[in-house]
Write an enzyme that holds these catalytic residues in place. Structure first.
Site, PDB file in Angstrom:
ATOM      1  N   PRO A 210       0.814  -1.213   0.000  1.00 13.78           N
ATOM      2  CA  PRO A 210       0.000   0.000   0.000  1.00 13.78           C
ATOM      3  C   PRO A 210       0.851   1.268   0.000  1.00 13.78           C
ATOM      4  O   PRO A 210       0.352   2.361  -0.248  1.00 13.78           O
ATOM      5  CB  PRO A 210      -0.832  -0.102   1.288  1.00 13.78           C
ATOM      6  CG  PRO A 210      -0.363  -1.288   2.020  1.00 13.78           C
ATOM      7  CD  PRO A 210       0.602  -2.059   1.182  1.00 13.78           C
TER       8      PRO A 210
ATOM      9  N   GLU B  29       3.083  -7.431   9.099  1.00 22.51           N
ATOM     10  CA  GLU B  29       3.127  -5.962   9.135  1.00 22.51           C
ATOM     11  C   GLU B  29       4.033  -5.381   8.066  1.00 22.51           C
ATOM     12  O   GLU B  29       3.902  -4.236   7.671  1.00 22.51           O
ATOM     13  CB  GLU B  29       3.613  -5.486  10.510  1.00 22.51           C
ATOM     14  CG  GLU B  29       2.599  -5.648  11.621  1.00 22.51           C
ATOM     15  CD  GLU B  29       1.241  -5.046  11.269  1.00 22.51           C
ATOM     16  OE1 GLU B  29       1.199  -3.837  11.024  1.00 22.51           O
ATOM     17  OE2 GLU B  29       0.248  -5.793  11.230  1.00 22.51           O
TER      18      GLU B  29
ATOM     19  N   ARG C 186      -3.625  -9.608 -19.938  1.00 20.67           N
ATOM     20  CA  ARG C 186      -4.605  -9.280 -20.987  1.00 20.67           C
ATOM     21  C   ARG C 186      -4.042  -8.306 -22.018  1.00 20.67           C
ATOM     22  O   ARG C 186      -4.620  -8.116 -23.075  1.00 20.67           O
ATOM     23  CB  ARG C 186      -5.930  -8.810 -20.415  1.00 20.67           C
ATOM     24  CG  ARG C 186      -5.850  -7.648 -19.477  1.00 20.67           C
ATOM     25  CD  ARG C 186      -7.171  -7.392 -18.784  1.00 20.67           C
ATOM     26  NE  ARG C 186      -8.159  -6.841 -19.686  1.00 20.67           N
ATOM     27  CZ  ARG C 186      -9.241  -7.488 -20.099  1.00 20.67           C
ATOM     28  NH1 ARG C 186      -9.503  -8.693 -19.697  1.00 20.67           N
ATOM     29  NH2 ARG C 186     -10.089  -6.918 -20.927  1.00 20.67           N
TER      30      ARG C 186
ATOM     31  N   ASP D 206     -10.901  -0.338 -25.461  1.00 24.65           N
ATOM     32  CA  ASP D 206     -10.692   1.007 -25.987  1.00 24.65           C
ATOM     33  C   ASP D 206     -11.082   2.098 -25.010  1.00 24.65           C
ATOM     34  O   ASP D 206     -10.406   3.099 -24.893  1.00 24.65           O
ATOM     35  CB  ASP D 206     -11.460   1.187 -27.291  1.00 24.65           C
ATOM     36  CG  ASP D 206     -10.832   0.352 -28.385  1.00 24.65           C
ATOM     37  OD1 ASP D 206     -11.455   0.210 -29.444  1.00 24.65           O
ATOM     38  OD2 ASP D 206      -9.713  -0.148 -28.168  1.00 24.65           O
TER      39      ASP D 206
HETATM   40  N1  ADE Z   1      -0.680  -5.329   0.254  1.00 25.61           N
HETATM   41  C1  ADE Z   1      -1.619  -5.039   1.177  1.00 25.61           C
HETATM   42  N2  ADE Z   1      -2.432  -4.072   0.763  1.00 25.61           N
HETATM   43  C2  ADE Z   1      -2.013  -3.717  -0.492  1.00 25.61           C
HETATM   44  C3  ADE Z   1      -2.442  -2.765  -1.456  1.00 25.61           C
HETATM   45  N3  ADE Z   1      -3.470  -1.957  -1.244  1.00 25.61           N
HETATM   46  N4  ADE Z   1      -1.759  -2.690  -2.619  1.00 25.61           N
HETATM   47  C4  ADE Z   1      -0.708  -3.489  -2.842  1.00 25.61           C
HETATM   48  N5  ADE Z   1      -0.253  -4.389  -1.974  1.00 25.61           N
HETATM   49  C5  ADE Z   1      -0.894  -4.513  -0.803  1.00 25.61           C
END
Ligand code: ADE
Length: 248
Positions: A92, A119, A157, A172
Site C-alpha cells: 500500500p 506488518e 490481458r 478502448d
Molecule cells: N498489500 C496489502 N495491501 C495492499 C495494497 N493496497 N496494494 C498493494 N499491496 C498490498
C-alpha cells in the site's frame, strides 16, 4: 512474459492460472509463472519466515534471509532465460497501479513479484533487492497475493494474442482515458425498461457518438480527474458542451 512470484500461499495463484482469459493465455504459452514459497529457503525446523520488530510494536516482520534467497534464485532463473529481471513489491506504500504502469510492466518481460504478509518486510530487503513498490489502492489487504494477481491479470490481458478481437475492442474505453459507456443486450424491453433507441437504429455513426457522449458524461460525473489529465478532441469538447446544456 515470465512471472516469478514469491508468496507464502502459492495455491492462491491457481485463481489466475486456472480460470478465464488468464488460463487460456497460459495454455497458449503467452506467459510462464513460477511461484516460490520462501519457507523452502528456511533452515530451522519451524521454517520460520517472520520475527518480532526491533524497536517493539505490534505485528511481525518478514525475515530478510528466506526472501532474499528466494528473490535471488528467481532473478537467476529469469537471467538464464535471457530476460532482465525487474523486482516489484506489492505494498500500500507503493505508487498506484494505472493503465500506463501496466503497459510499462508488460514491456519488461521478466517480473519478480513479492507478495508479502504480516506488518511488513525487513527494510534492508526492500533497499537492496526491490526495484519498485506498487499499490492497487488506498486500503490495506491481508497480503500481497490478491494485489499481485490484479497486476498479473492486467498485464496478461495486454500480451499480444491474449484477447480475441471482440474482447480487445472493449479495452478502448479505458485506453482512451474515459470510463466505459453503458452496454445492453436482449431483451429489448425488460419489464418496461427499454434499450436506448439509438442502439436499435443501425446508424453506426450515431451509435459511436452516443457511446462517446455517454463515456464523457460518466467520466465527468464520476472521475473528473481523468478528464483533467487529458486533452479533448474537438468532437469531445462539443459533446461535453451538449452535456452541460442538457443538464441545465
Ligand atoms: N498489500 C496489502 N495491501 C495492499 C495494497 N493496497 N496494494 C498493494 N499491496 C498490498
Amino acid at each position: 512474459m515470465h512471472f516469478e512470484v514469491i508468496s507464502l500461499f502459492p495455491e492462491m495463484f491457481n485463481a489466475i492460472t486456472q480460470s478465464g482469459i488468464t488460463a487460456r493465455a497460459l495454455s497458449r504459452a503467452l506467459y510462464r509463472v513460477e511461484v516460490t514459497n520462501p519457507r523452502t529457503y528456511t533452515q530451522d525446523n519451524h521454517k520460520t519466515v517472520d520475527d518480532r520488530p526491533y524497536g517493539g510494536g505490534p505485528g511481525m516482520v518478514m525475515l530478510i534471509e528466506p526472501l532474499a534467497k528466494a528473490i535471488v534464485a528467481a532473478k537467476a532463473r529469469l537471467v538464464a532465460n535471457g530476460v532482465v529481471p525487474h523486482v516489484v513489491h506489492m505494498s500500500p506504500r507503493g505508487l498506484p497501479l494505472t493503465h500506463q504502469k501496466v503497459m510499462a510492466l508488460r514491456d519488461m518481460q521478466g517480473l519478480v513479484i513479492l507478495a508479502s504478509r504480516y506488518e511488513g518486510v525487513d527494510q534492508r530487503l526492500l533497499d537492496t533487492l526491490v526495484d519498485e513498490e506498487i499499490s492497487i489502492g488506498d486500503y490495506v489487504l491481508s497480503g500481497g497475493e490478491l494485489p499481485a494477481m490484479v497486476l498479473m491479470d492486467a498485464v496478461i490481458r495486454q500480451l499480444p494474442g491474449a484477447l480475441g478481437d471482440a474482447e480487445s475492442a472493449n479495452e478502448d474505453s479505458f485506453v482512451n482515458g474515459l470510463l466505459d459507456y453503458p452496454h445492453y443486450t436482449r431483451p429489448e424491453d425488460y419489464e418496461g425498461l427499454v434499450v436506448p433507441e439509438v442502439l436499435m437504429s443501425g446508424n453506426h455513426a450515431k451509435i459511436r457518438e452516443w457511446r462517446l457522449k455517454q463515456s464523457l458524461a460518466l467520466t465527468r460525473a464520476k472521475r473528473p480527474d481523468l478528464l483533467a489529465a487529458r486533452s479533448l478532441t474537438k468532437e469531445e469538447a462539443r459533446l461535453l458542451k451538449e452535456i452541460d446544456a442538457e443538464s441545465h
